[in-house]
Design a protein around this motif. Sequence first.
Motif, mmCIF file in Angstrom:
data_model
loop_
_atom_site.group_PDB
_atom_site.id
_atom_site.type_symbol
_atom_site.label_atom_id
_atom_site.label_comp_id
_atom_site.label_asym_id
_atom_site.label_seq_id
_atom_site.Cartn_x
_atom_site.Cartn_y
_atom_site.Cartn_z
ATOM 1 N N ILE A 127 1.109 5.264 0.703
ATOM 2 C CA ILE A 127 0.440 6.328 1.461
ATOM 3 C C ILE A 127 1.009 7.675 1.043
ATOM 4 O O ILE A 127 2.222 7.901 1.118
ATOM 5 C CB ILE A 127 0.653 6.135 2.982
ATOM 6 C CG1 ILE A 127 0.113 4.782 3.434
ATOM 7 C CG2 ILE A 127 0.039 7.276 3.773
ATOM 8 C CD1 ILE A 127 -1.372 4.595 3.283
ATOM 9 N N ARG A 173 -1.830 0.200 15.804
ATOM 10 C CA ARG A 173 -2.739 0.744 14.788
ATOM 11 C C ARG A 173 -3.677 1.786 15.403
ATOM 12 O O ARG A 173 -3.848 2.876 14.877
ATOM 13 C CB ARG A 173 -3.631 -0.361 14.223
ATOM 14 C CG ARG A 173 -3.015 -1.331 13.296
ATOM 15 C CD ARG A 173 -4.146 -2.253 12.802
ATOM 16 N NE ARG A 173 -3.645 -3.539 12.390
ATOM 17 C CZ ARG A 173 -3.145 -3.792 11.202
ATOM 18 N NH1 ARG A 173 -3.072 -2.823 10.318
ATOM 19 N NH2 ARG A 173 -2.712 -4.988 10.881
ATOM 20 N N ASP A 202 -4.564 9.798 4.141
ATOM 21 C CA ASP A 202 -4.374 8.495 3.511
ATOM 22 C C ASP A 202 -3.993 7.443 4.546
ATOM 23 O O ASP A 202 -4.502 6.327 4.547
ATOM 24 C CB ASP A 202 -3.223 8.625 2.500
ATOM 25 C CG ASP A 202 -3.629 8.105 1.143
ATOM 26 O OD1 ASP A 202 -4.788 7.705 0.987
ATOM 27 O OD2 ASP A 202 -2.768 8.106 0.233
ATOM 28 N N LEU A 203 -3.069 7.810 5.423
ATOM 29 C CA LEU A 203 -2.617 6.898 6.478
ATOM 30 C C LEU A 203 -3.772 6.594 7.437
ATOM 31 O O LEU A 203 -3.984 5.449 7.832
ATOM 32 C CB LEU A 203 -1.436 7.514 7.237
ATOM 33 C CG LEU A 203 -0.837 6.668 8.371
ATOM 34 C CD1 LEU A 203 -0.377 5.308 7.863
ATOM 35 C CD2 LEU A 203 0.326 7.405 9.038
ATOM 36 N N ILE A 235 0.859 -1.190 0.000
ATOM 37 C CA ILE A 235 0.000 0.000 0.000
ATOM 38 C C ILE A 235 0.894 1.237 0.000
ATOM 39 O O ILE A 235 1.861 1.303 0.759
ATOM 40 C CB ILE A 235 -0.942 0.035 1.230
ATOM 41 C CG1 ILE A 235 -1.942 -1.129 1.168
ATOM 42 C CG2 ILE A 235 -1.710 1.360 1.299
ATOM 43 C CD1 ILE A 235 -2.899 -1.187 2.339
ATOM 44 N N ASP A 263 -6.959 6.633 6.753
ATOM 45 C CA ASP A 263 -7.974 5.804 6.096
ATOM 46 C C ASP A 263 -7.529 4.359 5.907
ATOM 47 O O ASP A 263 -8.381 3.462 5.780
ATOM 48 C CB ASP A 263 -8.331 6.395 4.717
ATOM 49 C CG ASP A 263 -9.041 7.734 4.833
ATOM 50 O OD1 ASP A 263 -9.559 8.030 5.925
ATOM 51 O OD2 ASP A 263 -9.070 8.488 3.834
ATOM 52 N N ASN A 264 -6.210 4.129 5.855
ATOM 53 C CA ASN A 264 -5.713 2.778 5.507
ATOM 54 C C ASN A 264 -5.058 2.021 6.657
ATOM 55 O O ASN A 264 -4.688 0.858 6.470
ATOM 56 C CB ASN A 264 -4.705 2.891 4.353
ATOM 57 C CG ASN A 264 -5.381 3.220 3.032
ATOM 58 O OD1 ASN A 264 -6.039 2.374 2.441
ATOM 59 N ND2 ASN A 264 -5.238 4.462 2.592
ATOM 60 N N LYS A 266 -6.060 -1.435 7.326
ATOM 61 C CA LYS A 266 -6.050 -2.365 6.185
ATOM 62 C C LYS A 266 -4.674 -3.005 5.970
ATOM 63 O O LYS A 266 -4.524 -3.892 5.140
ATOM 64 C CB LYS A 266 -6.449 -1.620 4.899
ATOM 65 C CG LYS A 266 -7.832 -0.976 4.961
ATOM 66 C CD LYS A 266 -8.085 -0.147 3.703
ATOM 67 C CE LYS A 266 -9.395 0.627 3.818
ATOM 68 N NZ LYS A 266 -9.570 1.561 2.686
ATOM 69 N N ILE A 267 -3.659 -2.521 6.689
ATOM 70 C CA ILE A 267 -2.289 -3.002 6.479
ATOM 71 C C ILE A 267 -2.166 -4.417 7.069
ATOM 72 O O ILE A 267 -2.556 -4.640 8.218
ATOM 73 C CB ILE A 267 -1.258 -2.084 7.168
ATOM 74 C CG1 ILE A 267 -1.561 -0.607 6.911
ATOM 75 C CG2 ILE A 267 0.165 -2.456 6.759
ATOM 76 C CD1 ILE A 267 -1.480 -0.181 5.487
#
Length: 1005
Positions: free
Chosen positions: A356, A414, A361-362, A354, A364-365, A368-369
């Motif tokens: 970023i 996270r 962006d970070l 992914i 939102d994701n 998901k990592i």
Amino acid sequence: MEQKIPEEFSRFYLRDVTFANLMMRRIYNVLIVANPYDAFMLEDDGRIEEKIYNEYVELGLRYPPMFTQVSTTEEATRVLHTTNIDLVICMPGTADNDAFSVARHIKKAFKSIPCVVLTPFSHGITKRMQNEDLRIFDYVFCWLGNTNLILSIIKLIEDKMNIEQDIKATGVQMILLVEDSIRFYSSILPNLYSYILAQSKRFSTEALNKHQATLRMRGRPKVVLARTYEEAMSIYNRYADNCLGVICDARFPMKEVSPDENLLLPSPLRDSAVYKDPEAGLKLLRAIRAKDEYVPLIMESSESSNRAKAEAEGFRFVDKNSKQMSRDLRRIMEEHMGFGDFIFRDPASHQELIRIKSLKDLQDNIFKIPNDSMLYHISRNHMSRWLSARAIFPVSQFLRGITWHKLQDVDAHRQIIFDAIVQYRRMKNVGVVAIFDRLKFDRYAHFARIGEGSLGGKGRGLAFLDNIIKRHPEFNRLEGAKVQIPKTLILCTDLFDQFMEQNNLYPIALSDASDEDILRHFLQAQLPDSLIDDFFTFFEATKTPIAIRSSSLLEDSHYQPFAGIYSTYMIPCLDDRYQMLEMLACAIKSVYASVYYRDSKAYMMATSNVIDQEKMAVILQEVVGKQYDDRFYPTFSGVLRSLNYYPIGDETAEEGIASLALGLGKYIVDGGQTLRVSPFHPDQVLQTSELETALRETQTLFYALDMKHTGKDFKVDDGFNILKLKVKEAEKDGAIRYICSTFDPTDQVIYDGFYDGGRKIISFAGVLQQGVFPLPELLQMVMKHGAEAMKRPIEVEFACNINDDRSGELYLLQVRPIVDAKQMLDEDLAKVPDEACLLRSHNALGHGISEVNDVVYVKYGHDFSAMNNYNVADDIERINRKFLAEGRNYVLIGPGRWGSSDHYLGVPVKWSHISAARIIVEVALENYHVDPSQGTHFFQNLTSLGVGYFTIDCSSGSGGFVKKDILDAMPAVEETQYVRHVHFERPLKIMIDGKKQEGLIDLNQ
């Protein structure tokens, strides 16, 4: 589901940083000393000033330096004595007077001015420099005609000048370059700065507007050049916590020699006992790695054999001999120093998973990592370093302290990263009007604008309130309480201009057409299609009903507030976003139309403003409140004024006053029954002090937004979809639990709090006296900081939600200065002599100046008897009716308490019997001395209608006076056995200073 975070990491407070205070020391004027040939090369061939200027502009940098060029030492000295020079650059001279000689002469005379030598590299110069003590110069560079080097020199010296302050102030990062080869650092520095400045331009996009973006670039990493081992270790030790990475040569000077070896060294090195150690680089990197396991360490060397040594110890290696040396270095910096995008990789294959590009962006994701990738990056502190490189210092510094050693839980990491980003974005949003960006605006965004025009009066007020909240963190440090402004989007005034022009609306708007006709034309007009996606983004971010509020140029201005002149509409939150879009468009167009309604035009004429100069911004704002079935409203709304012209008991005017009411604030604006309380005296509420008063003067109705009313049937009346409900409805909703008291009819007692059965009184006991929510303390802060910042008394509108767990959110909706024309009083009443006054009181409520021609007074004297007060009341009621019919006002004077239920204490009138009185005067007599009521019987009416209330004690020499003899000597318009009405040809001037509680009526104006 949110991850359970250890207590030590879950409770944190990010300290904001300001970029405005960075890079305060600049190089503005550069003196170049060069022979005519080199000067020509710079000026005509190199065009140095133009190139430097273009370089600054391209990189978004401000303050490009000015260059002065001279050819001789004498000229240089003359310039240095007459101009503020920040940097001297000495270039190759003549055979008799080379750059080193010039630089030495200048440095000797001007020790504090940085002095740099630029020299070409030839065999002769190299030989010359072996015997030259270079330490007296700040730097020596190799000149190959590249003007980028000049930019690098300026930036290097500016970094050196600012590093101490900037690291201390905000945590700016440093890249340590350790290199003693003049030729090599002369070529690497331009590449390094070019890369860093381009990176700073990229990360400035994290800012919320252009001004913030420009300031944010000041947070770029600084480059520090060290040329010996000792210098490098000294710099590293000083700024170790802010070191983004180290780029280090393999071989450079190091003070580790025996006396015998020292004798073999050239004289300059012998004096400093320094020699070039072939393993100095490895020693330095080992020493730094021992102190910090995460900091990226890069070795660069022309000796290829050093690659194996460096990589064996985990250091990155760049070969100086490589034709791709610059690209190799950039690639390593990008991957290991946090430059560029953040790439989450598979730890086994190193494959990109992914990418970023921004903080959002970070955010939102982050969930998901894959776990193994998260573990790989957090165990190496990569995220903290990436945030540092992007100048997101508060989050970076916080995460830097949470290492894998301290918390070995990927999911906890996270959640911590997510929470820190959210808190940071909220913090950065507060006090800043961002340019609306669909990619950035989400539920954590805060305040943005579309357009380049003005925010209008209310918009400026909101931005001002937001800034006050940001500058005073104490607002949000009280347990269970949050203070903020609602999520806001402002359509600036240029959109109004565009709408009016493109739809050709000025002819109908400026005509004498009816309000309904104007509204119909406006509703048929079109808003720009470009706004559609922006509005959908705003709907998604708020997920609440939206208030569409006017914010004209003149509204809430410092000197002429147009409060309440234009419309404010509310629309419900609908699942059908297109239907909601239709309603929003109608509401915006209806607000635009309200500029041209008859009342607006009349007000414009009355205030000598020109209607076609008025511009309208529109505020879209989440409506504060909660949904109860098909209606939406806050726990309560209020208006706070920092001056209270009707203080009672031990209150003072400067302690301010708040009016509170259940439901939407429109109820207060429309003159509904509110509860008045001074935030400094929350226990002293007149309306709930007596049973009869509490039952009579409590709120019985409230306003809520009708969530069922949808469609495009917008009306001139902006309250067309507002429900007027009985308080019993809010009781059923469970909305008044913490703001009510309960009347027990059996015991004839009011109990503070919500109890089953009994009538509910909206007393606000929970938030005023029982500490459910710290409203008094918060309102005190709002008054203090708001009035201090505005430098004048203020009025603030607010709304509040109280939750079941007793926590709550206070939303500040609007601020305006108190400059009501009726309340402008510049005169010092103490300077008005008693001889000029009909009466004077040292105990007066109210404020301002007014005029009347009539006085109605009770015929009191030594033989006055309270027995006749019922008859007095009848006479006054009859006279008052005449004044009401004629639309005139009068001064009412009488002994004892007006409105007393006990006729022995005063005249037992009701408010309706004296409602045309402009000033009410209570007189205490020697034989009829009753404690003044301070207007408590009619308090609500006095305050809402601005009626003055004077207390005069004629039995005391200092209690004021009434010149009753003047009144008695005048012919009566009407006279009964108990009351006289007299008329003055010239108006009587009534003046009240509410701050000092002084009042008088001037006869001789």
